[in-house]
Write an enzyme that holds these catalytic residues in place. Structure first.
Site, PDB file in Angstrom:
ATOM      1  N   SER A   1      33.574  40.633  44.769  1.00  0.00           N
ATOM      2  CA  SER A   1      32.414  39.792  45.075  1.00  0.00           C
ATOM      3  C   SER A   1      31.402  40.526  45.954  1.00  0.00           C
ATOM      4  O   SER A   1      31.750  41.444  46.698  1.00  0.00           O
ATOM      5  CB  SER A   1      32.862  38.513  45.783  1.00  0.00           C
ATOM      6  OG  SER A   1      33.819  37.834  45.014  1.00  0.00           O
TER       7      SER A   1
HETATM    8  N1  SAH Z   1      38.088  38.090  45.800  1.00  0.00           N
HETATM    9  C1  SAH Z   1      38.027  39.059  44.735  1.00  0.00           C
HETATM   10  C2  SAH Z   1      37.260  38.507  43.563  1.00  0.00           C
HETATM   11  C3  SAH Z   1      37.784  38.985  42.273  1.00  0.00           C
HETATM   12  S1  SAH Z   1      37.009  38.233  40.874  1.00  0.00           S
HETATM   13  C4  SAH Z   1      37.381  40.318  45.223  1.00  0.00           C
HETATM   14  O1  SAH Z   1      36.409  40.214  45.982  1.00  0.00           O
HETATM   15  O2  SAH Z   1      37.780  41.405  44.819  1.00  0.00           O
HETATM   16  C5  SAH Z   1      38.030  36.798  40.621  1.00  0.00           C
HETATM   17  C6  SAH Z   1      39.465  37.070  40.261  1.00  0.00           C
HETATM   18  O3  SAH Z   1      40.065  35.827  39.918  1.00  0.00           O
HETATM   19  C7  SAH Z   1      39.684  37.989  39.062  1.00  0.00           C
HETATM   20  O4  SAH Z   1      40.433  39.101  39.459  1.00  0.00           O
HETATM   21  C8  SAH Z   1      40.462  37.102  38.062  1.00  0.00           C
HETATM   22  O5  SAH Z   1      41.440  37.816  37.339  1.00  0.00           O
HETATM   23  C9  SAH Z   1      41.087  36.068  38.983  1.00  0.00           C
HETATM   24  N2  SAH Z   1      41.492  34.803  38.372  1.00  0.00           N
HETATM   25  C10 SAH Z   1      40.887  34.117  37.369  1.00  0.00           C
HETATM   26  N3  SAH Z   1      41.572  32.979  37.110  1.00  0.00           N
HETATM   27  C11 SAH Z   1      42.628  32.940  37.976  1.00  0.00           C
HETATM   28  C12 SAH Z   1      43.711  32.026  38.196  1.00  0.00           C
HETATM   29  N4  SAH Z   1      43.839  30.925  37.493  1.00  0.00           N
HETATM   30  N5  SAH Z   1      44.604  32.323  39.180  1.00  0.00           N
HETATM   31  C13 SAH Z   1      44.476  33.465  39.909  1.00  0.00           C
HETATM   32  N6  SAH Z   1      43.497  34.362  39.727  1.00  0.00           N
HETATM   33  C14 SAH Z   1      42.581  34.110  38.768  1.00  0.00           C
END
Ligand code: SAH
Length: 210
Positions: free
Chosen positions: A59
């Site tokens: 993010s």
């Molecule tokens: N906080 C992270 C954001 C990653 S993007 C950072 O800053 O690096 C959001 C993430 O949510 C992705 O890696 C995706 O695989 C995950 N995601 C999507 N659906 C999900 C679910 N149901 N449970 C857990 N993770 C999920």
């Protein structure tokens, strides 16, 4: 510009909009470049999301700061994060709260994040590969929940994992555009506040996107 100088400059610009000094001071310390692939590390301290593999993104720093600020952490909370991704937001939470449970759908990302968080010495974090149900029920109730992927509506399964008085920050809307929503669990029902517009990758699973 070296990483430390670039980070200080980024935090200086976030400080124009982010008012929580604890959030700013933690973000001034945690090395974002360590959480991202080598080919994008030069952009680590620009205020934008970056690719981390598996079609996912880390993010934007401003959004990390904003969502963390809305959680109003004081240091004693047990926090659930949905969407570990790179693990960067997890590290910020680990600096500001007592214990963090984080879940990630993509096993390879969960593993990478675990390694980085371990190297940086975060002992108050557990990262799980997500199950079919959203969140991590066996750790509930949580004082705060943060979802870093967007849902079509506020998932009941996550509200159920909040403690009374606990709050959740989650992007809610269409696949392409969402609004940050803060949900506070009351003795009966919830209180919902609509905050800023944002853009996240989709939250996938039962109670979210197919
Ligand atoms: N906080 C992270 C954001 C990653 S993007 C950072 O800053 O690096 C959001 C993430 O949510 C992705 O890696 C995706 O695989 C995950 N995601 C999507 N659906 C999900 C679910 N149901 N449970 C857990 N993770 C999920």
């Amino acid at each position: 510009m070296d990483f430390d100088t670039a980070r200080a400059k980024l935090i200086g610009s976030l400080a124009r909009e982010i008012t929580d000094k604890r959030v700013l001071s933690v973000m001034a310390r945690v090395p974002r470049h360590v959480f991202i692939p080598p080919d994008v590390q030069v952009y680590a301290y620009e205020d934008r999301p970056l690719p981390i593999g598996g079609d996912q993104t880390i993010s934007q720093p401003y959004i990390v700061a904003l969502m963390t600020q809305y959680l109003e952490l004081t240091g004693n909370e047990k926090v659930l994060e949905i969407g570990t991704g790179s693990g960067y937001q997890t590290a910020i939470l680990a600096e500001l709260a007592r214990y963090i449970v984080s879940t990630e759908r993509i096993a390879a990302l969960a593993e990478k994040a675990r390694v980085v968080l371990d190297i940086l010495g975060y002992g108050n974090v557990e990262v799980h590969t997500a199950e079919e149900t959203l969140g991590w029920k066996s750790g509930a109730p949580y004082d705060a929940i943060i979802a870093t992927a967007g849902a079509p509506c506020v998932p009941d399964d996550l509200v159920a994992q909040l403690a009374v008085g606990g709050r959740m920050v989650i992007p809610v809307g269409s696949r392409d555009n969402q609004e940050l929503v803060k949900v506070t669990r009351l003795k009966t029902g919830t209180h919902v506040e609509h905050l800023d517009m944002c853009r996240f990758v989709p939250l996938i699973g039962k109670g979210a996107w197919e």
